[in-house]
Scaffold this active site. Structure first.
Site, mmCIF file in Angstrom:
data_model
loop_
_atom_site.group_PDB
_atom_site.id
_atom_site.type_symbol
_atom_site.label_atom_id
_atom_site.label_comp_id
_atom_site.label_asym_id
_atom_site.label_seq_id
_atom_site.Cartn_x
_atom_site.Cartn_y
_atom_site.Cartn_z
ATOM 1 C CB ALA A 1 0.602 23.937 -7.062
ATOM 2 C CG HIS B 1 -1.066 -7.227 3.778
ATOM 3 N ND1 HIS B 1 -0.354 -7.316 2.604
ATOM 4 C CD2 HIS B 1 -1.990 -8.206 3.762
ATOM 5 C CE1 HIS B 1 -0.829 -8.353 1.918
ATOM 6 N NE2 HIS B 1 -1.814 -8.896 2.597
ATOM 7 C CB ALA C 1 -1.173 44.975 -8.783
ATOM 8 C CE LYS D 1 -2.831 38.279 -15.312
ATOM 9 N NZ LYS D 1 -2.043 38.442 -16.463
ATOM 10 C CB ALA E 1 2.326 20.986 -23.570
ATOM 11 N N GLY F 1 5.736 18.773 -27.058
ATOM 12 C CA GLY F 1 6.307 18.867 -25.717
ATOM 13 C C GLY F 1 5.975 17.638 -24.893
ATOM 14 N N GLY F 2 7.011 16.899 -24.518
ATOM 15 C CA GLY F 2 6.811 15.669 -23.743
ATOM 16 C C GLY F 2 7.131 15.882 -22.282
#
Lengths: 439, 379
Positions: free
Chosen positions: A307, A423, A113, A34, A256, A172-173
C-alpha cells in the site's frame, strides 16, 4: 459525456491518494470504484489483518502473563466476537476516505469502468472523458492450478471466517500467509504453512528470517519449505492437502500463493495498452504506460505490491500530471511482515554491505516488556553509509521509519553517534546495531 | 426510609459473584444480621446479611445472576415503604437485549494442555452446603479441619470463632512414630522451593588413586571414602575461603570454620546434614559426626540440616563413573563421589557466579593432591 481533467480507475490506497493529491491541486478528478473505497488494504488486507493481529498479540500477552503467574486464569475468548469487531473499524476508515474525497471535491463514481478509447471510459453506461488517466486497479489473490484448488479460500474469505479452524493449512509462506499463520495460531488453530521455495522471505536478511522462523516455530506453527502442493481433497468434511512430502489434514485451507494484477474488464486494448504476460501494466520511471497520458500505479504495475508503495507511486504520477517531472525512487522501500513477532526491513541486506547487529536482550525496554528480537544494520563498505536495516521483534514496523530516514540520508557511524535516542525505547537498538557495524 | 443493599466487594481477587440462593421474598420481615441471600465467588459462598431492620420492599436480582461489587441487590424499608412499593405500577419489561451469546464460541485462552492447573496438594474438603464465612473456610483449610464436622454457633453459618473452637476441641492425635514427625508434603515443598533457585554451575572432575585412603581405612574401618574426601575438603576450604561462603544474592557471608554438608538420601527427599568446622576434626571424628547426623535425620530431627557452602554427594554405592552433584543455593559448590578399581573419583560443581573456572580447576587439582598425599593437608 462527462468531462474531467483526470480519471482514476480504482479507489484503493494508490487511487484515492492520487485523487486527493490531484483534486487538492485544483484538478477536476473523477474516481471509479467498483467495490468499496480503500481497496484491498483497507477492506480485506492490511487493516483487518492488523486488527486480528492486535487481538492475537493481546491473547499471546495474556498467555505469557498467565504462565508467569501474574494472571490467575487466562479466561475465555470468542473468535466470533473478534471477527465481528473488525467491521466497525473498516467502516470508520472507508467513510473517512469518502469524506476526504468529498471535501477535496473529487467525484466518486461507483461501478466498473472500462476504456472506450485512450481518453474515455465507460461506467454504468455513461461516458467520462479526461486528458489524463491513472490505472490503479490493484490485484487479487492468485488461484493455484492444482486439482481441488476450489476447496481453498483466499485471504479475503479467511477474514470472514466465523468459526476458528482447529487445523489450518496455509499454502504460501509469503507475507500474507505468515501473517495469517501468526494470527490464527494465536487464536488457537494448529497451523501448517507450506512454501514451495526453499525458504520463506528469501529476499530478506537471512539471519533475521531464521530468527523469525524460530519464533514462529516455537509458537507451534509448522513451516514446511521446498514443498509443492499436488492436490487438495475433501473427504467427509476434512481437507487433505497432498504435497510432495506427505499429506496434511486440515479443516480449512487458505491459499496465499501470491497476487495477480487486476486488468480484466478494463478493456485496455481500447486504450492501446497490452498487459504483460504476468498481467501487469508496464510503466516507465515516470509511471507512464506506453500511452503517455495514461499512468498506472499500485499493485497493477507489479513490483512491491504494498500500500505504501502505491501511495508513493500516486504522488509521483500526480506530480508528473501536474507538470512537475518526477521519477519513481523505490530504493528506500520499507517492507513489513506483521507476524508475531513482526519483521520489518528497509534498503539492502548484508549481502551488499557490512553487518552490525544488536539483540533485544541488551535493551532495557525489550527486557522489561519481555520481548525478544534482533536488529541488523547494513553499511556500505566503501562509503561507510547506512544502506539497510532489518528488525525482527516487537515494534519492528514502527522502528523501521527511523531506520528509513537513516538509509535515505545515508547516515555514517558518526551521524549515529551524534543521534540521541530516547531511553528506554526499542529504537535504541537501531543506534546500537549501527554502531556495532565492523567494516 | 428505604435502605438499599448492594453487593459488597467479594475479595482481593474478584468482585464478581453469582447469586446462588435468595433467602427472602418481597414483604418478608428481616432483622439485622439475617441472611438475605447467598452469593458464590470463585473462592467461597458468601452470605449477605441485612444491616437493617424492616421489610424487604424490592429484590433486584434473580438466582444465578452474575453480580459485581456495587450491584444493587435488594431494598429494605418500613411498612409504609413496603406498601408504596406494592402500589407502584409495574414497570414495563425492559426490551429484550439482542443477545446472541449462545452462538459465541468462547474457548479458553490457554491451550487445554497448559490450562490444566498444576496438581495442588489435596485441599481440605470444603462443603458447599455447610455455609461458612470465607475467613472461616480459610482458617479451616489452614488448620486442616473439615468444615462438615463444625456446627455453626449461630445455627446459620460457620464463623472463624467456630473453627477456632473446633480446633481446640479436636483431641491431639496419638503421638506418631518419630519417622512420621515431618509431614512428607511439607518437607518436599521446602526442598522444592530451595531448588527453585537455579544455580548455574560448571564442573571439574578428578580421578585419584585410593592408595592413601586404603591405608587409612585399614586402621579406621569406620571412615568411608566420603568421610575421607570431606576431611580433605574441610582442609581445602581453609585455603580457599570461597568454599566457606554462602552466595546470598551477591553477598558472600563467610564462616570461619569449614562446614561440610553431606547429602542424605532420605525417603522424603534429599537433605544436606552439616558437619560443622570439619577442619578441626579428624577422619574418625568426621565419620562419627556423619553417623550421628544420619541417625537424627532418620528420626526426623532436622537440626543438622541447613544451607551449607559445600555439599558432598555419596554415590560410592553405585557402579557409575561419575556423579555430577547439584549445587543448592545458597551453597557455592557440590561434590559427587564415586569409586572404581583402585580409584576415588570426585566431580566438583561450582557456582559460576562466584567461582571462576581457574579457581574451580585449582581447587580440584589441590583436592586430588590432598586425597593422594594426605600429608599435604597438614601444611
Amino acid at each position: 459525456m462527462k468531462s474531467f481533467e483526470l480519471i482514476i480507475i480504482g479507489g484503493g490506497p494508490g487511487g484515492y491518494t492520487a485523487a486527493l493529491a490531484a483534486a487538492r491541486a485544483g484538478k477536476r478528478v473523477c474516481l471509479f470504484e467498483k467495490d468499496s473505497l480503500g481497496g484491498t488494504c483497507l477492506n480485506v488486507g492490511c487493516i483487518p489483518t492488523k486488527y486480528l493481529l492486535d487481538r492475537a498479540n493481546a491473547l499471546e500477552k495474556i498467555r505469557s502473563m498467565t504462565e508467569e503467574g501474574v494472571l490467575r486464569g487466562a479466561g475465555e475468548y470468542s473468535f466470533k466476537r473478534v471477527m465481528r469487531g473488525k467491521a466497525p473499524i473498516i467502516e470508520k476508515l472507508t467513510s473517512g476516505i469518502a469524506s476526504m474525497l468529498r471535501s477535496a471535491k473529487a467525484e466518486v463514481v461507483r461501478g466498473t469502468a472500462s476504456f472506450k478509447n485512450a481518453n474515455t471510459v465507460v461506467c454504468n453506461g455513461e461516458e467520462y472523458s479526461a486528458g489524463d488517466v491513472i490505472i490503479a486497479t490493484g490485484s487479487s489473490a492468485i488461484k493455484l492450478p492444482f486439482p481441488g484448488s476450489e476447496y481453498c479460500i483466499d485471504s479475503t474469505a479467511a477474514l470472514s471466517l466465523t468459526k476458528l479452524p482447529k487445523k489450518l493449512c496455509i499454502i504460501g509462506g509469503g507475507v500474507i500467509g505468515l501473517e495469517f499463520a501468526s494470527a490464527f495460531s494465536a487464536f488457537g488453530s494448529d497451523v501448517t504453512v507450506i512454501e514451495m521455495m526453499d525458504s520463506i522471505l528469501p529476499r530478506e536478511e537471512k539471519s533475521a528470517v531464521d530468527l523469525l522462523v524460530r519464533s514462529l516455530t516455537a509458537k507451534g506453527i509448522k513451516i514446511k519449505c521446498s514443498v509443492k502442493v499436488e492436490s487438495v481433497e475433501k473427504i467427509e468434511g476434512i481437507y487433505t492437502v497432498r504435497t510432495s512430502s506427505g499429506n496434511i489434514d486440515a479443516d480449512c485451507v487458505i491459499s496465499a500463493a501470491g497476487r495477480r494484477a487486476n486488468t480484466e474488464g478494463l478493456a485496455l486494448e481500447n486504450a492501446g495498452i497490452t498487459p504483460e504476460k504476468n498481467g501487469t501494466v508496464a510503466v516507465n520511471e515516470y509511471l507512464e504506460t506506453k500511452i503517455p497520458h495514461i499512468y498506472a500505479i499500485g499493485d497493477v504495475i507489479g513490483g512491491y505490491m504494498l500500500a505504501h508503495a502505491a501511495y508513493a507511486e500516486a504522488e509521483v504520477a500526480v506530480s508528473n500530471i501536474l507538470g512537475n517531472k518526477k521519477e519513481l525512487d523505490h530504493r528506500i522501500m520499507p517492507r513489513c511482515v506483521y507476524t508475531i513477532p513482526p519483521l520489518a526491513a528497509v534498503g539492502v541486506t548484508s549481502e551488499n554491505g557490512a553487518l552490525g547487529r544488536f539483540d533485544y536482550r541488551g535493551n532495557g525496554f525489550a527486557v522489561a516488556e519481555g520481548e525478544s528480537g534482533c536488529v541488523f544494520a547494513v553499511m556500505d563498505r566503501e562509503t561507510k553509509r547506512t544502506v539497510g536495516f532489518t528488525v525482527v521483534g516487537a515494534a519492528a514496523p514502527e522502528m523501521i521509519a527511523a531506520a528509513s530516514i537513516a538509509v535515505e540520508r545515508g547516515y555514517t557511524q558518526d551521524d549515529w553517534r551524534a543521534l540521541t535516542v530516547a531511553h528506554p525505547s526499542l529504537s535504541e537498538t537501531l543506534r546500537e546495531a549501527a554502531l556495532s557495524v565492523k567494516f | 426510609m428505604v435502605k438499599k443493599v448492594v453487593m459488597p466487594a467479594a475479595g482481593q481477587t474478584t468482585d464478581i459473584a453469582t447469586v446462588t440462593k435468595l433467602m427472602v421474598s418481597v414483604g418478608d420481615s428481616v432483622k439485622k444480621g439475617d441472611v438475605l441471600l447467598e452469593v458464590e465467588t470463585d473462592k467461597a459462598v458468601l452470605p449477605i446479611e441485612s444491616f437493617a431492620r424492616g421489610f424487604v420492599t424490592e429484590i433486584y436480582v434473580n438466582e444465578f445472576d452474575q453480580v459485581d461489587a456495587g450491584t444493587l441487590l435488594l431494598a429494605i424499608g418500613d411498612a409504609a415503604d413496603l406498601e408504596a412499593a406494592k402500589n407502584k405500577p409495574a414497570e414495563a419489561p425492559a426490551p429484550a437485549v439482542e443477545d446472541d451469546d449462545d452462538e459465541d464460541d468462547f474457548v479458553p485462552v490457554m491451550p487445554k494442555s497448559e490450562s490444566a492447573p498444576a496438581p495442588a496438594p489435596a485441599p481440605v474438603k470444603v462443603s458447599v452446603s455447610g455455609k461458612a464465612m470465607p475467613n472461616a473456610k480459610k482458617l479451616a483449610s489452614e488448620l486442616g479441619i473439615d468444615l462438615d464436622k463444625i456446627m455453626p454457633s449461630n445455627g446459620e453459618f460457620i464463623k472463624a470463632c467456630d473453627v477456632r473452637a473446633a480446633a481446640e476441641n479436636i483431641k491431639k492425635p496419638e503421638i506418631a512414630p518419630a519417622e512420621d514427625v515431618i509431614p512428607t508434603a511439607r518437607m518436599r515443598n521446602t526442598l522444592s522451593r530451595r531448588w527453585e533457585a537455579f544455580v548455574p554451575t560448571f564442573g571439574v572432575s578428578v580421578t585419584c588413586s585410593d592408595e592413601a585412603y586404603s591405608k587409612l581405612a585399614e586402621k579406621s574401618p569406620a571412615v568411608s571414602p566420603v568421610h575421607y574426601v570431606m576431611m580433605a575438603l574441610s582442609r581445602l576450604a581453609q585455603r580457599y575461603p570461597i568454599l566457606r561462603a554462602l552466595n546470598d544474592g551477591g553477598k558472600l557471608p563467610l564462616s570461619e570454620g569449614s562446614d561440610i554438608g553431606l547429602a542424605v538420601f532420605a525417603e522424603n527427599g534429599t537433605v544436606t546434614s552439616v558437619v560443622e568446622s570439619a577442619e578441626k576434626l579428624g577422619a574418625n571424628a568426621i565419620a562419627e559426626a556423619c553417623e550421628k547426623n544420619l541417625t537424627l535425620v532418620a528420626k526426623g530431627d532436622l537440626s543438622s540440616v541447613r544451607p551449607c557452602p559445600v555439599s558432598v554427594y555419596d554415590a560410592t554405592g553405585y557402579k557409575v563413573d561419575s556423579f555430577t552433584a547439584p549445587v543448592c543455593a545458597p551453597g557455592v559448590a557440590a561434590f559427587g563421589i564415586t569409586l572404581g578399581e583402585g580409584r576415588v573419583a570426585v566431580s566438583g560443581s561450582f557456582d559460576i557466579r562466584v567461582i571462576e573456572g581457574n579457581v574451580g580447576a585449582s581447587i580440584m587439582s589441590d583436592l586430588r593432591d590432598f586425597i593422594e598425599n594426605p600429608v599435604l593437608m597438614l601444611i
